[in-house]
Design an enzyme around this catalytic site. Structure first.
Site, mmCIF file in Angstrom:
data_model
loop_
_atom_site.group_PDB
_atom_site.id
_atom_site.type_symbol
_atom_site.label_atom_id
_atom_site.label_comp_id
_atom_site.label_asym_id
_atom_site.label_seq_id
_atom_site.Cartn_x
_atom_site.Cartn_y
_atom_site.Cartn_z
ATOM 1 N N ASP A 23 6.543 3.817 -9.374
ATOM 2 C CA ASP A 23 6.100 4.362 -8.196
ATOM 3 C C ASP A 23 6.700 5.651 -8.040
ATOM 4 O O ASP A 23 8.033 5.532 -7.539
ATOM 5 C CB ASP A 23 6.214 3.299 -6.908
ATOM 6 C CG ASP A 23 5.685 2.027 -7.421
ATOM 7 O OD1 ASP A 23 4.544 2.023 -7.898
ATOM 8 O OD2 ASP A 23 6.278 0.890 -7.030
ATOM 9 N N ASP A 80 -2.836 -7.000 -1.760
ATOM 10 C CA ASP A 80 -1.574 -6.890 -1.361
ATOM 11 C C ASP A 80 -1.215 -7.901 -0.355
ATOM 12 O O ASP A 80 -1.883 -7.998 0.740
ATOM 13 C CB ASP A 80 -1.276 -5.355 -0.831
ATOM 14 C CG ASP A 80 -1.407 -4.276 -1.845
ATOM 15 O OD1 ASP A 80 -1.583 -4.576 -2.979
ATOM 16 O OD2 ASP A 80 -1.168 -3.281 -1.429
#
Length: 239
Positions: A129, A8
């Site tokens: 998500d 990330d």
């Protein structure tokens, strides 16, 4: 089963968030390129990268880092975060990205999604998500009124072949994946599923493998060494 070590990106560094909270970040490696090389050295066959800055801004903000990663490793790289235009998609492919993950755009810009799927087919993945069963977008800052199941069904109709599913409440927690939500997805769509969020142990991975989940994204567990990358790759190869 495919194993995707996760990187990330935030402000050019490799970080981990806790339950998607940008205020709860931990820097895992100041050099994401070095981290990508480490994963490849230990046997990774592909990488999963999220541009966290891009997810919030709506455009890729770590493109130069992503390009350096793609040049530094020989394995396929899939990237998500802030990809909301065809220009952004084309830029990522031009720097060596193998597959592109669309999130917010999949919910709010169906014509764009349909066009990219038409052009790039299996190279386009959709990231769903979920927070309490509802789809979260724009870097997980906004929660919509559409359920993750309904969006998955829409994606399948459009022709999306692979979905990355993340239960935000599990992300960065090492609390185990949300098996129930994944099972519900499997009952409703036939797309390939990549599970993300909460993976903490080899047992978690084996469970998902037994469910015939296509792939697993592993982040914090690799950085904190609750999962050994070489071991999990060997285990899934034997299953």
């Amino acid at each position: 089963m495919e194993i995707f070590p996760a990187i990330d990106l935030k402000e050019g560094r490799c970080v981990r968030l806790y339950q998607g909270e940008f205020s709860k970040e931990t820097v895992m490696n100041e050099d994401p390129v070095a981290q990508a090389i480490i994963f490849e050295t230990f046997g990774a066959k592909r990488l999963h990268i999220v541009d966290l800055d891009g997810a919030v801004a709506g455009e890729s903000l770590n493109l130069s880092v992503i390009e350096r990663i793609c040049k530094a490793v020989r394995i396929p790289v899939q990237v998500g975060g802030g990809i909301r235009s065809l220009v952004s998609v084309e830029k990522l492919f031009s720097v060596g990205v193998d597959k592109v993950i669309l999130g917010t755009a999949a919910l709010y810009d169906k014509p764009f999604l349909e066009e990219t799927v038409r052009l790039y087919k299996e190279k386009i993945i959709v990231g769903i998500d979920a927070k309490n069963g509802f789809v979260a977008t724009r870097g997980w800052l906004d929660v919509s009124e559409i359920s993750y199941i309904d969006l998955a069904k829409q994606m399948e109709k459009i022709g999306v072949q692979t979905i990355v599913f993340t239960d935000i409440s599990k992300d960065g927690t090492l609390a185990g994946p949300n098996v129930e939500q994944l099972e519900l997805l499997q009952k409703n769509v036939a797309t390939r599923l990549i599970a993300s969020g909460g993976i903490a142990s080899i047992q978690d991975v084996k469970k998902l493998n037994d469910m015939n989940i296509y792939g697993v994204i592993i982040g914090k567990a690799l950085y904190e060494k609750t999962i050994d990358l070489e071991e999990v790759l060997e285990v899934t190869k034997l299953c």
